[in-house]
Design an enzyme around this catalytic site. Structure first.
Site, PDB file in Angstrom:
ATOM      1  N   TYR A 102      10.711   8.882 -23.472  1.00  0.00           N
ATOM      2  CA  TYR A 102      10.613   8.372 -24.845  1.00  0.00           C
ATOM      3  C   TYR A 102      10.869   6.874 -24.924  1.00  0.00           C
ATOM      4  O   TYR A 102      11.283   6.249 -23.967  1.00  0.00           O
ATOM      5  CB  TYR A 102      11.469   9.152 -25.830  1.00  0.00           C
ATOM      6  N   GLU A 103      10.551   6.324 -26.103  1.00  0.00           N
ATOM      7  CA  GLU A 103      10.547   4.876 -26.347  1.00  0.00           C
ATOM      8  C   GLU A 103       9.608   4.137 -25.395  1.00  0.00           C
ATOM      9  O   GLU A 103       9.879   3.019 -24.964  1.00  0.00           O
ATOM     10  CB  GLU A 103      11.966   4.296 -26.258  1.00  0.00           C
ATOM     11  N   GLY A 104       8.490   4.758 -25.087  1.00  0.00           N
ATOM     12  CA  GLY A 104       7.528   4.202 -24.146  1.00  0.00           C
ATOM     13  C   GLY A 104       7.841   4.685 -22.754  1.00  0.00           C
ATOM     14  O   GLY A 104       8.904   4.381 -22.198  1.00  0.00           O
ATOM     15  N   MET A 138      12.859   6.449 -36.671  1.00  0.00           N
ATOM     16  CA  MET A 138      11.659   5.695 -36.327  1.00  0.00           C
ATOM     17  C   MET A 138      10.512   6.696 -36.241  1.00  0.00           C
ATOM     18  O   MET A 138      10.546   7.595 -35.399  1.00  0.00           O
ATOM     19  CB  MET A 138      11.872   4.972 -35.000  1.00  0.00           C
ATOM     20  N   ARG A 189      14.767   0.524 -26.763  1.00  0.00           N
ATOM     21  CA  ARG A 189      14.504   0.533 -25.321  1.00  0.00           C
ATOM     22  C   ARG A 189      15.724   0.079 -24.531  1.00  0.00           C
ATOM     23  O   ARG A 189      16.007   0.599 -23.450  1.00  0.00           O
ATOM     24  CB  ARG A 189      13.278  -0.333 -25.017  1.00  0.00           C
TER      25      ARG A 189
END
Length: 572
Positions: A437-439, A161, A301
């Site tokens: 990570y991932e927001g 990604m 997530r």
């Protein structure tokens, strides 16, 4: 340290929290019979303990190595990954039309949780591939699915990604990578991709034969910000029409990061189009790339929330064994002054019990979320909305739990925990990336109060918290927490300003997550009748739920106090 898969607790969580037996009553998941569920849980446990767990230490001490654009994993990793692919573990929930087994997401969650507890850094490789499969299955063309999905589903090819750029960070709308249409030649209809991406997990490695990068970029004259982003497939090696591999694409890894933890996972700086010949093909509609990428990110997530459970489990196991074996001092209240194992001392026992309650509570939340995802996939719209609401709770609180439990694990070891050779420090270092990570977890909390709270004007959250308070009448700590969270949710929906909501978003998220976890733990204790589960649940109710309830004041404190000092006075 040896790894013991937590199979029994996983199976209990799948039955009680995910409701997997109910899932199997539906035609779509009829193959998920109890014997299949237990066989998968036991099988992946044996595989993880035998193949991936023993590599965990070398992953930390040796790590991935970069040289001249090539990334090499530590010895044994490529062989272990091939065994993972050959045994079909990557395909558990993959679409059957493309070689997957079509089993519930809940079972795939069990596979990744077990692998990640054995070796968190290594498990990021299939985690990103699963996300790529989701994005292409939902948004790719039929031709793209036929060409790319079979090898991604099997795991022979891995996926990535590519969002973040050096100047953009979490502000995806600020990305500058470009995609120029190709009008003529063998690649007509495709795009030339140019740009640099950072923090690309497993962007280059030697375990899979091809890497399928999903890259966000802008076409010429695209609107500014997030409205002008498109998504592109950029393979490491071009793929011929028959599925065979062609020439190397113009994409390379220019470096890997030197990190606090997860050293087995190469975090790559990727350069696209250095020679003007990086070829990609668009996924979905032009300027609709962010929506497609969010399909991948939502999957990621959930799996990052699972990483909190994974590292907590591994830290708990190591600390428990140390506490059982380390003999030091007599118990203070004992007349016998013979030294005892430190697990007999009240504070060590408190830490171990807290570690266990948090780990099992986060696992309960994980599988409840997975079960709602599966119901949403079957067409249950209410479950689908509830799953979306649960994702930020799981990602943020689950990873906070991973950090706290890993930190407690170091503490249980005392001074030896601060020594790298014991291995306790690795779990602490590995855990710390997951809230980022991932927001970041702050972004998860913002998502909760600005978007998810708005579902049905707050109705989705209120229904969830209402279910908890109604069912937990005999568990007053959890019922009271759910009622408090519901009241705060109502205030945020009807009265709070945007800044007030954002200022209280993190404590509010924690309250909601702990309420769901306490609810699901109580359901497990009732269903199992296991004295150990009952004791762990009591500790959660009496120690952890009241702490979360105490966050209510912070959740409603508003933004005024945060801005009482101007920026110069605050940070100098």
């Amino acid at each position: 340290m040896d790894f013991t898969p937590p199979t029994a607790d996983q199976v209990l969580a799948m039955k009680v929290c995910a409701g997997i037996e109910d899932l199997a009553s539906h035609e779509r998941y009829a193959a998920a019979t109890p014997d299949v569920v237990e066989a998968i849980a036991e099988g992946i446990g044996a595989f993880a303990a035998g193949e991936w767990g023993p590599l965990n230490r070398a992953g930390d001490t040796v790590g991935a190595a970069w040289a001249d654009g090539t990334v090499t994993l530590p010895e044994g990793y490529a062989d272990a990954y091939r065994a993972f692919v050959e045994q079909g573990w990557n395909s558990i929930a993959g679409p059957e039309d493309f070689g997957g087994q079509g089993l519930p997401f809940t079972l795939a969650t069990c596979v990744l949780e077990t692998l990640g507890a054995a070796n968190m850094g290594f498990t990021l490789l299939p985690v990103l591939t699963v996300g790529a499969i989701e994005a292409l299955h939902h948004h790719g063309s039929e031709a793209q699915k036929a060409l790319y999905l079979p090898k991604l589903v099997s795991g022979e090819w891995s996926g990535t990604m590519n969002l973040t750029e050096p100047q953009a960070g979490s502000d995806v709308g600020a990305l500058r990578s470009t995609a120029t249409p190709i009008a003529q030649g063998p690649h007509a209809g495709k795009y030339r991709i140019a740009g640099t991406k950072i923090f690309i997990t497993f962007g280059e490695h030697d375990a899979a034969e091809n890497i399928i990068h999903l890259v966000l970029a802008r076409t010429p004259d695209a609107p500014a910000g997030t409205r002008g982003i498109s998504l592109f497939i950029v393979p490491k090696f071009h793929v011929n029409a028959d599925g065979s591999l062609g020439e190397r694409n113009d994409v390379r890894c220019v470096s890997i990061e030197h990190k606090l933890g997860i050293h087995a996972s190469p975090t790559c700086v990727m350069s696209y189009g250095d020679h003007g010949e990086c070829i990609g093909e668009m996924v979905g509609r032009e300027n609709a790339g962010l929506a497609a990428m969010f399909t991948m990110m939502n999957s990621a997530r959930i799996n990052v929330g699972s990483q909190g459970v994974q590292i907590a489990e591994r830290a708990l196991q190591q600390a428990s064994r140390y506490a059982r074996d380390r003999v030091q001092s007599a118990r203070a209240s004992s007349a016998d002054k013979t030294p005892v194992a430190i697990i007999e001392h009240p504070d060590v026992r408190r830490m171990i019990l807290r570690m266990r309650a948090l780990t099992e509570g986060a696992r309960a939340l994980l599988y409840y979320t997975a079960g709602q995802v599966d119901r949403g996939a079957m067409g249950d719209e209410a479950a689908g909305k509830r799953a979306e609401l649960l994702v930020p709770l799981l990602k943020a609180w689950g990873t906070d739990v991973g950090c706290e439990v890993a930190s407690l694990g170091v503490q249980v070891h005392g001074g030896m925990g601060f020594i790298e050779e014991t291995g306790a420090a690795q779990h602490y270092r590995d855990a710390r990336i997951a809230p980022i990570y991932e927001g970041t977890n702050g972004i998860q909390a913002a998502d909760l109060v600005t978007r998810k709270l708005g579902f049905e004007n707050g109705g989705v959250l209120q229904a969830l918290l209402g279910d908890i308070s109604a069912e937990m009448e005999d568990v007053p700590e959890v019922a009271a927490l759910a009622k408090d969270a519901a009241a705060i949710g109502q205030w945020m929906t009807t009265s709070a300003s945007l800044d007030d909501k954002l200022s209280g978003s993190v404590p509010f998220l924690t309250m909601c997550a702990v309420a769901v976890a306490g609810w699901q733990l109580a359901r497990q204790a009732r269903a199992s009748g296991d004295p150990a589960k009952t004791a762990v649940t009591k500790f959660f109710n009496r120690a952890i739920a009241p702490e979360a309830r105490g966050l209510g004041a912070a959740a409603m404190a508003g933004e005024e106090l945060l801005y009482e000092l101007d920026s110069a006075a605050l940070v100098g």
